[in-house]
Design an enzyme around this catalytic site. Structure first.
Site, short mmCIF file in Angstrom:
data_model
loop_
_atom_site.label_atom_id
_atom_site.label_comp_id
_atom_site.label_asym_id
_atom_site.label_seq_id
_atom_site.Cartn_x
_atom_site.Cartn_y
_atom_site.Cartn_z
N GLU A 198 0.81 -1.22 0.00
CA GLU A 198 0.00 0.00 0.00
C GLU A 198 0.84 1.27 0.00
O GLU A 198 0.41 2.31 -0.48
CB GLU A 198 -0.93 0.00 1.22
CG GLU A 198 -1.96 1.09 1.21
CD GLU A 198 -3.06 0.85 2.23
OE1 GLU A 198 -3.54 1.85 2.81
OE2 GLU A 198 -3.45 -0.31 2.46
N TYR B 235 -0.18 -4.57 14.55
CA TYR B 235 -1.05 -3.77 13.68
C TYR B 235 -2.00 -2.91 14.52
O TYR B 235 -2.75 -3.43 15.35
CB TYR B 235 -1.85 -4.72 12.78
CG TYR B 235 -2.71 -4.02 11.74
CD1 TYR B 235 -2.14 -3.46 10.61
CD2 TYR B 235 -4.09 -3.94 11.90
CE1 TYR B 235 -2.92 -2.83 9.65
CE2 TYR B 235 -4.88 -3.32 10.94
CZ TYR B 235 -4.29 -2.77 9.83
OH TYR B 235 -5.07 -2.14 8.88
N ASP C 231 -2.54 -2.98 3.29
CA ASP C 231 -2.94 -3.09 4.70
C ASP C 231 -4.02 -4.15 4.86
O ASP C 231 -4.95 -4.26 4.05
CB ASP C 231 -3.47 -1.75 5.21
CG ASP C 231 -2.33 -0.78 5.52
OD1 ASP C 231 -1.16 -1.15 5.30
OD2 ASP C 231 -2.61 0.34 5.97
#
Length: 568
Positions: free
Chosen positions: A8, A333, A98
Site C-alpha cells: 500500500e 497492527y 494493509d
C-alpha cells in the site's frame, strides 16, 4: 515464475525488499523470483465527471447507473503505469496492502483497472505483527487465496459507494437550501456531529438546581469517621442524567448515597439530630472486591487513554501508532478493534515478555485463559501489543504512547487487584448514615498504575455505640453532562457502532477541518455552522445515530457472513 507483491505504501515495499534481498528500480524493487511495487494509498476514486456540473435540486437524487473511476492524481497515474507494466510480466500476484477493508479495496481496484483476468493466481498476505524481515518471510509461506477475502472487498466497495451517494446527494441538497457556500454531509460524520451538537445544547439549556447532603461525624475510641444520610424516599445520586462512562472521563464520581431537593426536609432532620450525642452501628458488611486487569488495547481504547492521559488527539494517536508499527517495528497492527489475542499466540507473548525483560510474568501466560486469549472474540487482527522495547532515539511522543501500550500488555499478566470494602450503617435517633471504607489486600496489576487511595474506617461491630460529634448539611448544585473530549466521543462512537477503529479519528478531524467543530482546550464544541447544519437536517434520517449504526453493521455483515457477488 515471477511473483508481483503489491503493497500500500513505498515504506512497506521497502520492508519487503529488505527481507527478500531485492534492489531498487524505477518505481519497484526486484530480486530473485520477486518484483515488489506499491500503491500510494488509493490510486483510484469514484469519478464525478458524469454528474451534472450545475447544482440543481431538480437533478436530485443522483444515482449513477455505473460507478466510474478515475486516477486521483498525475503521481497516481505514473505509479499505476508501473504496476500495470509489471503485472504483464509476472505470473503470480501477492496482495500485501494493509490487512483491512480499505487495503483490500485499494488492491482490488488497481488489479481490476490494470486488466487482471486470472484471479486464481492472486494470494493474500495477512498479519497483525510488525513487518520485520522474519515475519515477512514466515508469512509468505502462509499465503491464502485472495478469493477468501472477496467479501471484504465487497464490504469495502459497498462502503465506498454508500458514502459517495450520501455525500453527493445530501451535500448538494443542503448547500442549495442553506445560506451559502458548500455544506458537507457524510454518512458517519453528520450523526457524529449531531452527538456533539445535542450535548452542547443540553449543557447550555441546563438549569442547575440546589440540593443538600446531610452528613454526620462520628467518634469511637479516639478515631473519627463520616457518614452520609440516606432516606428511603431520597436515596440515590442527585444530578443530571449522565452516561456513566462519559462521566468517568471528566471527573471522579463522588461517593454520594443521597441528596435532598427539599430544604425544609433537610432542616427538620438536622434540627432533630442536632443535640443527639450517641449513635449505634446497625450494620457492618465486609466484601472482598476482585478487579482483574483491563483488556488489551484496541485502537479506540488506546485513543481514549492517550487523549485523557497524554492529551493526544485521536488522529495523533493513530499517526504515532502507525509509525511505531511501520517504522519502529515495535507494536502490532494498530488499526484493530479487538481487545484479545488468538489462542495460538501464546509463544509470541512469551517471546515478547523476554524481549521486555519480564521473564517473571511468563508463568502467568498459561493461567490467564480467555480473559486474554479468545479466538471467538477476534475478527481480522488481535489487540495492540508491544513487540520489543523502546529505544533512545524515539521521539518523546512515541515513547509516551508506547509506554501506555506496554503497561497495558504487562498488566494483563499480573495478579488481580483485591480490596476489602466495608459498608457501615450508623443509626442516629432512627436516621441512617452510610459510610464506606476500602483496604487494599493485594495491589496486583495496579502496581503499574499507582496504588489507589485507601479509605480506612475504625474497627466497628454491629451493636457498637459511637459518639456523634456533629450533624450538618452541605448545599450543592446539580451539574450538566460533561462536554465531549476526543476520547469520550471516540468511546461513544464505538458504543454506537459509528465508523470503524480506522476511520473514527479522521471523521473527527474532518469535522474540525470543515468548521463544524472546534477544540477548546481538550473539549470538542460545535460551531454555529455545525449547529445550523444539524438544524437543517433535523427532519432527515442522516442525523440518526441508529440508522447509521445499523448501516455500519450491515456493511460489516457483508464480510463476516461472506456476502457479495461471485466475480468482478
Amino acid at each position: 515464475m515471477k511473483t508481483l507483491i503489491l503493497t500500500e505504501k513505498p515504506s512497506v515495499a521497502e520492508d519487503f525488499a529488505r527481507a527478500l534481498g531485492c534492489r531498487r528500480k524505477d518505481g519497484y524493487y526486484e530480486g530473485g523470483e520477486y518484483v515488489i511495487t506499491w500503491a500510494l494509498g488509493h490510486l483510484f476514486e469514484i469519478s464525478d465527471e458524469n454528474l451534472p456540473k450545475r447544482w440543481d435540486l431538480e437533478d436530485l437524487p443522483i444515482f449513477p447507473e455505473r460507478f466510474e473511476y478515475k486516477l486521483r492524481s498525475s503521481q497516481a497515474g505514473r505509479q499505476f503505469k508501473v504496476i500495470k507494466e509489471l503485472l504483464g510480466q509476472t505470473e503470480r500476484v501477492i496482495v500485501a496492502t494493509d490487512a483491512g477493508r480499505e487495503g483490500e479495496l485499494i488492491a482490488r481496484l488497481i488489479l481490476q483497472k490494470a486488466g487482471l483476468k486470472d484471479w486464481s493466481k492472486v494470494y493474500r498476505f495477512w498479519t497483525s505483527e510488525a513487518l520485520t524481515s522474519e515475519v515477512i518471510r514466515r508469512e509468505l509461506r502462509r499465503l491464502k487465496p485472495a478469493k477468501e477475502y472477496d467479501s471484504l472487498y465487497w464490504c469495502a466497495l459497498a462502503r465506498q459507494h454508500a458514502d459517495f451517494l450520501v455525500g453527493i446527494n445530501l451535500t448538494r441538497a443542503v448547500s442549495l437550501r442553506s445560506s451559502g457556500g458548500v455544506w458537507s454531509v457524510g454518512r458517519v460524520q453528520t450523526p457524529t456531529l449531531a452527538l456533539v451538537v445535542q450535548r452542547d445544547l443540553e449543557i447550555e439549556n441546563f438549569k442547575p438546581k440546589p440540593y443538600w447532603v446531610i452528613k454526620a461525624l462520628f467518634s469511637v475510641e479516639g478515631k473519627t469517621y463520616e457518614g452520609v444520610w440516606f432516606g428511603k424516599k431520597n436515596g440515590g445520586r442527585v444530578g443530571a442524567d449522565k452516561d456513566v462512562d462519559e462521566e468517568e472521563e471528566e471527573r471522579e464520581e463522588e461517593e454520594e448515597t443521597g441528596g435532598v431537593f427539599d430544604y425544609e426536609t433537610v432542616k427538620k432532620i438536622v434540627e432533630k439530630l442536632w443535640s443527639v450525642r450517641q449513635a449505634v452501628v446497625s450494620k457492618v458488611e465486609k466484601k472482598k472486591r476482585v478487579e482483574y486487569p483491563p483488556p488489551l488495547y484496541s485502537l479506540s481504547s488506546l485513543q481514549r487513554d492517550a487523549n485523557r492521559e497524554l492529551g493526544f488527539s485521536a488522529q495523533k494517536t493513530l499517526d504515532i501508532a502507525q509509525r511505531l508499527y511501520e517504522e519502529r517495528k515495535a507494536i502490532s497492527y494498530p488499526r484493530s478493534d479487538a481487545e484479545y489475542l488468538s489462542e495460538s499466540s501464546l509463544p509470541l507473548v512469551k517471546e515478547v515478555l523476554k524481549r521486555l525483560k519480564r521473564e517473571d510474568l511468563i508463568e502467568r501466560v498459561e493461567k490467564v485463559g480467555k480473559r486474554v486469549f479468545d479466538d471467538r472474540k477476534l475478527t481480522d487482527h488481535h489487540a495492540i501489543i508491544p513487540l520489543r522495547d523502546e529505544e533512545e532515539d524515539w521521539t518523546d511522543a512515541e515513547k509516551a504512547l508506547f509506554r501506555l501500550i506496554k503497561r497495558r500488555f504487562l498488566a494483563a499478566f499480573y495478579e488481580p487487584f483485591i480490596a476489602l470494602d466495608t459498608v457501615v450503617i450508623t443509626q442516629v435517633a432512627g436516621e441512617e448514615f452510610y459510610s464506606r471504607g476500602t483496604t487494599v489486600l493485594q495491589l496486583g496489576y495496579k502496581e503499574l498504575y499507582g496504588k489507589p487511595k485507601e479509605k480506612l474506617l475504625p474497627k466497628l461491630e454491629k451493636g457498637q455505640k459511637v459518639d456523634v460529634l456533629k450533624v450538618w448539611s452541605e448545599k450543592r448544585w446539580t451539574k450538566p453532562p460533561p462536554r465531549y473530549t476526543e476520547g469520550s466521543l471516540i468511546k461513544k462512537m464505538e458504543k454506537l457502532s459509528l465508523g470503524t477503529p480506522a476511520t473514527r479519528a479522521s471523521i473527527i478531524e474532518t469535522l474540525k477541518e470543515r468548521g463544524y467543530l472546534i477544540l477548546n482546550k481538550k473539549h470538542l464544541i460545535s460551531t454555529e455552522k455545525g449547529r445550523e447544519l444539524i438544524k437543517n437536517l433535523q427532519e432527515s434520517k442522516i442525523v440518526s445515530v441508529e440508522m447509521t449504526s445499523e448501516w455500519e453493521q450491515q456493511l460489516e455483515s457483508i464480510y463476516k457472513n461472506k456476502k457479495g457477488f461471485g466475480g468482478y
